[in-house]
Design a protein around this motif. Structure first.
Motif, PDB file in Angstrom:
ATOM      1  N   GLY A 181       1.371  -1.796   0.452  1.00 53.38           N
ATOM      2  CA  GLY A 181      -0.135  -0.153   0.069  1.00 53.38           C
ATOM      3  C   GLY A 181       1.121   1.117  -0.372  1.00 53.38           C
ATOM      4  O   GLY A 181       0.721   1.927  -1.293  1.00 53.38           O
ATOM      5  N   GLU A 200       9.922   2.355   6.860  1.00 52.86           N
ATOM      6  CA  GLU A 200       9.621   0.917   6.570  1.00 52.86           C
ATOM      7  C   GLU A 200      10.605   0.172   7.825  1.00 52.86           C
ATOM      8  O   GLU A 200      11.909   0.283   7.485  1.00 52.86           O
ATOM      9  CB  GLU A 200       9.666   0.278   5.157  1.00 52.86           C
ATOM     10  CG  GLU A 200       9.559  -1.691   5.702  1.00 52.86           C
ATOM     11  CD  GLU A 200       8.775  -1.741   5.831  1.00 52.86           C
ATOM     12  OE1 GLU A 200       7.197  -1.013   5.712  1.00 52.86           O
ATOM     13  OE2 GLU A 200       8.775  -2.961   7.170  1.00 52.86           O
ATOM     14  N   HIS A 219      -3.699 -15.222  -2.270  1.00 52.46           N
ATOM     15  CA  HIS A 219      -4.985 -16.064  -2.270  1.00 52.46           C
ATOM     16  C   HIS A 219      -5.610 -15.465  -3.841  1.00 52.46           C
ATOM     17  O   HIS A 219      -6.724 -16.474  -4.255  1.00 52.46           O
ATOM     18  CB  HIS A 219      -5.706 -15.146  -1.051  1.00 52.46           C
ATOM     19  CG  HIS A 219      -5.183 -15.896  -0.145  1.00 52.46           C
ATOM     20  ND1 HIS A 219      -5.854 -15.923   1.254  1.00 52.46           N
ATOM     21  CD2 HIS A 219      -3.701 -16.457   0.251  1.00 52.46           C
ATOM     22  CE1 HIS A 219      -5.210 -16.335   2.342  1.00 52.46           C
ATOM     23  NE2 HIS A 219      -4.066 -16.726   1.900  1.00 52.46           N
ATOM     24  N   ASP A 220      -5.475 -14.605  -4.373  1.00 49.96           N
ATOM     25  CA  ASP A 220      -6.299 -14.157  -5.283  1.00 49.96           C
ATOM     26  C   ASP A 220      -4.769 -14.221  -6.858  1.00 49.96           C
ATOM     27  O   ASP A 220      -3.990 -14.185  -6.482  1.00 49.96           O
ATOM     28  CB  ASP A 220      -5.932 -12.656  -5.072  1.00 49.96           C
ATOM     29  CG  ASP A 220      -6.902 -12.143  -4.312  1.00 49.96           C
ATOM     30  OD1 ASP A 220      -8.465 -13.004  -3.909  1.00 49.96           O
ATOM     31  OD2 ASP A 220      -6.912 -10.541  -3.339  1.00 49.96           O
ATOM     32  N   ASP A 225      -3.789  -8.522  -8.683  1.00 53.96           N
ATOM     33  CA  ASP A 225      -2.928  -7.711  -8.011  1.00 53.96           C
ATOM     34  C   ASP A 225      -1.610  -6.894  -8.505  1.00 53.96           C
ATOM     35  O   ASP A 225      -0.996  -6.387  -7.679  1.00 53.96           O
ATOM     36  CB  ASP A 225      -1.799  -9.015  -6.764  1.00 53.96           C
ATOM     37  CG  ASP A 225      -2.984  -9.453  -6.767  1.00 53.96           C
ATOM     38  OD1 ASP A 225      -3.792  -9.542  -6.128  1.00 53.96           O
ATOM     39  OD2 ASP A 225      -2.669 -10.798  -6.968  1.00 53.96           O
TER      40      ASP A 225
HETATM   41  C1  LIG Z   1      -2.797 -14.518   3.486  1.00 48.62           C
HETATM   42  C2  LIG Z   1      -2.042 -13.566   2.765  1.00 48.62           C
HETATM   43  C3  LIG Z   1      -2.757 -13.707   1.058  1.00 48.62           C
HETATM   44  C4  LIG Z   1      -3.090 -12.948   1.194  1.00 48.62           C
HETATM   45  N1  LIG Z   1      -3.712 -12.464  -0.432  1.00 48.62           N
HETATM   46  C5  LIG Z   1      -3.595 -11.800  -1.028  1.00 48.62           C
HETATM   47  C6  LIG Z   1      -3.443 -11.466  -2.918  1.00 48.62           C
HETATM   48  O1  LIG Z   1      -4.235 -12.416  -2.819  1.00 48.62           O
HETATM   49  N2  LIG Z   1      -4.514 -10.693  -2.976  1.00 48.62           N
HETATM   50  C7  LIG Z   1      -4.326  -9.163  -2.526  1.00 48.62           C
HETATM   51  O2  LIG Z   1      -4.539  -8.414  -3.389  1.00 48.62           O
HETATM   52  N3  LIG Z   1      -4.269  -9.442  -1.849  1.00 48.62           N
HETATM   53  C8  LIG Z   1      -3.693  -9.943  -0.321  1.00 48.62           C
HETATM   54  N4  LIG Z   1      -3.661  -9.946   1.132  1.00 48.62           N
HETATM   55  C9  LIG Z   1      -3.513  -8.753   1.919  1.00 48.62           C
HETATM   56  C10 LIG Z   1      -2.548  -7.482   0.997  1.00 48.62           C
HETATM   57  O3  LIG Z   1      -1.943  -8.331   1.712  1.00 48.62           O
HETATM   58  C11 LIG Z   1      -2.425  -6.865   2.293  1.00 48.62           C
HETATM   59  O4  LIG Z   1      -3.852  -6.013   1.608  1.00 48.62           O
HETATM   60  C12 LIG Z   1      -1.920  -5.693   1.341  1.00 48.62           C
HETATM   61  O5  LIG Z   1      -0.594  -5.968   2.262  1.00 48.62           O
HETATM   62  C13 LIG Z   1      -1.315  -4.772   2.174  1.00 48.62           C
HETATM   63  O6  LIG Z   1      -0.823  -3.429   2.285  1.00 48.62           O
HETATM   64  P1  LIG Z   1      -0.325  -2.149   3.087  1.00 48.62           P
HETATM   65  O7  LIG Z   1       1.310  -1.505   2.206  1.00 48.62           O
HETATM   66  O8  LIG Z   1      -1.374  -1.406   3.715  1.00 48.62           O
HETATM   67  O9  LIG Z   1      -0.412  -3.146   4.036  1.00 48.62           O
HETATM   68  P2  LIG Z   1       1.196  -4.294   4.900  1.00 48.62           P
HETATM   69  O10 LIG Z   1       1.837  -4.633   3.605  1.00 48.62           O
HETATM   70  O11 LIG Z   1       1.063  -5.028   6.270  1.00 48.62           O
HETATM   71  O12 LIG Z   1       2.573  -3.634   5.122  1.00 48.62           O
HETATM   72  C14 LIG Z   1       2.468  -2.527   6.156  1.00 48.62           C
HETATM   73  C15 LIG Z   1       3.699  -2.031   6.798  1.00 48.62           C
HETATM   74  O13 LIG Z   1       3.778  -0.695   7.561  1.00 48.62           O
HETATM   75  C16 LIG Z   1       5.137  -1.129   8.308  1.00 48.62           C
HETATM   76  N5  LIG Z   1       4.958  -0.874   9.433  1.00 48.62           N
HETATM   77  C17 LIG Z   1       3.822  -0.687  10.308  1.00 48.62           C
HETATM   78  N6  LIG Z   1       4.248   0.019  11.468  1.00 48.62           N
HETATM   79  C18 LIG Z   1       5.618   0.838  11.241  1.00 48.62           C
HETATM   80  C19 LIG Z   1       5.510   1.297  11.504  1.00 48.62           C
HETATM   81  N7  LIG Z   1       5.812   2.444  13.270  1.00 48.62           N
HETATM   82  N8  LIG Z   1       7.381   2.153  11.258  1.00 48.62           N
HETATM   83  C20 LIG Z   1       7.934   1.643  10.188  1.00 48.62           C
HETATM   84  N9  LIG Z   1       6.988   0.798   9.407  1.00 48.62           N
HETATM   85  C21 LIG Z   1       5.697   0.450   9.722  1.00 48.62           C
HETATM   86  C22 LIG Z   1       5.720  -3.297   8.630  1.00 48.62           C
HETATM   87  O14 LIG Z   1       6.402  -3.753   8.879  1.00 48.62           O
HETATM   88  C23 LIG Z   1       4.839  -3.650   7.310  1.00 48.62           C
HETATM   89  O15 LIG Z   1       6.021  -4.309   6.364  1.00 48.62           O
HETATM   90  C24 LIG Z   1      -3.143 -11.425   1.653  1.00 48.62           C
HETATM   91  C25 LIG Z   1      -2.965 -11.374   2.917  1.00 48.62           C
HETATM   92  C26 LIG Z   1      -2.325 -12.428   3.690  1.00 48.62           C
HETATM   93  C27 LIG Z   1      -2.140 -12.490   4.965  1.00 48.62           C
END
Ligand SMILES: Cc1cc2nc3c(=O)[nH]c(=O)nc-3n(C[C@H](O)[C@H](O)[C@H](O)COP(=O)(O)OP(=O)(O)OC[C@H]3O[C@@H](n4cnc5c(N)ncnc54)[C@H](O)[C@@H]3O)c2cc1C
Length: 277
Positions: A181, A200, A219-220, A225
């Motif tokens: 994200g 990060e 999963h998708d 993606d």
């Molecule tokens: C098993 C599994 C399968 C999935 N399959 C799919 C799929 O097929 N397709 C799909 O679209 N989505 C899938 N998802 C969902 C997807 O992984 C999440 O929606 C996505 O990772 C969210 O992205 P994000 O960047 O918001 O959060 P995250 O990927 O959780 O990233 C957040 C980041 O913030 C960092 N962070 C947190 N707090 C701090 C801080 N205070 N300071 C510095 N860094 C920090 C963490 O270390 C992490 O790297 C799946 C999830 C899981 C668990």
């Protein structure tokens, strides 16, 4: 079956509804605009009307949303988005992709009509007018012709920016969390020319995937993606393994020229009332 005649009727139904919507909205008439929706209806808005991710439920919820937004948003130019497909009708539901503009942005959406009233409406802002991304025919030239012994190469400019941002020049935006994200948002902000740093806590981009359990695959299907600007390769497996995704995110962060600070944890943030930042 979707015949041409049905397409034409469907297109007329959609155009009539859009025209009524535009007339009522242009008059700032929330009552008349809300009356174009069924009692049992849903309007999902991504940024276009609310600057937020918001679902208005039912005609009364939609009326409330229109009352709060119509004067500011001033939707106009509502039309079928032909490049996304034709209007169709099936089992009493007419549906179509639509396009329109607001006072600040270009938007796309999706409309479903039942018994002459909108049943579901999706509205999403696509780009800000005056801040279009420098892509396709707007892309930068890259090469500069002519002799200039002091000209900095792309690499020199990139290195100078990475060294300066956060030390000499402060970024406009700090994104906390460099998962997919945060990385995708940083890529978009770069295109818009907004100086941005991603912090990060893990060392490398993609580690949030690498750190998950060993046998994990997405999963998708991979074609759902994609990140902005670069689709996953066509020869990738349908369900991509997590470490492959980790490597892709690391590569993406590099080629999208994202200022990514690994091993950096955000411990707090505060709003400066005086500076309003
Ligand atoms: C098993 C599994 C399968 C999935 N399959 C799919 C799929 O097929 N397709 C799909 O679209 N989505 C899938 N998802 C969902 C997807 O992984 C999440 O929606 C996505 O990772 C969210 O992205 P994000 O960047 O918001 O959060 P995250 O990927 O959780 O990233 C957040 C980041 O913030 C960092 N962070 C947190 N707090 C701090 C801080 N205070 N300071 C510095 N860094 C920090 C963490 O270390 C992490 O790297 C799946 C999830 C899981 C668990």
């Amino acid at each position: 079956m979707t015949a041409n005649l049905v397409d034409t009727e469907a297109a007329t139904t959609v155009r009539d509804w859009l025209s009524d919507f535009e007339t009522a909205a242009a008059a700032g008439d929330a009552d008349a605009t809300a009356n174009l929706f069924a009692e049992d209806s849903y309007w999902r808005d991504l940024i276009a009307f609310t600057w937020n991710i918001f679902t208005a439920e039912g005609r009364s919820g939609i009326h409330e949303m229109l009352t709060a937004t119509l004067d500011r948003v001033r939707p106009h130019g509502l039309r079928i988005a032909g490049d996304l497909g034709e209007a169709t009708e099936s089992e009493g539901v007419t549906e179509s992709w639509i396009a329109f503009e607001t006072s600040v942005g270009r938007c796309v959406g999706h409309l479903r009509i039942r018994d002459g009233k909108a049943w579901t409406l999706l509205t999403t802002m696509h780009e800000l007018i005056g801040h279009e991304e420098p892509a396709n025919h707007r892309r930068a030239k890259g090469a500069e012709h002519g002799a200039d012994p002091n000209r900095k190469s792309w690499l020199e400019q990139r290195q100078a920016e990475a060294e300066d941002l956060g030390h000499g020049t402060q970024p406009d935006t700090v994104i906390v969390g460099g998962g997919q994200g945060g990385i995708a948002l940083a890529a978009r902000l770069r295109q818009l020319g907004v100086p941005t740093i991603v912090v990060e806590r893990n060392p490398r981009a993609g580690d949030s995937w690498r750190n998950r359990y060993k046998s994990l695959c997405l999963h998708d299907p991979v074609w759902y993606d994609h990140l902005p600007y670069i689709d996953f390769p066509k020869n990738w497996p349908v369900f991509a393994p997590k470490d492959k995704i980790g490597d892709w995110l690391e590569m993406y962060t590099k080629v999208m020229e994202i200022n990514y600070w690994g091993s950096t944890e955000c411990r707090g943030a505060r709003y400066d009332e005086a500076a309003r930042e």
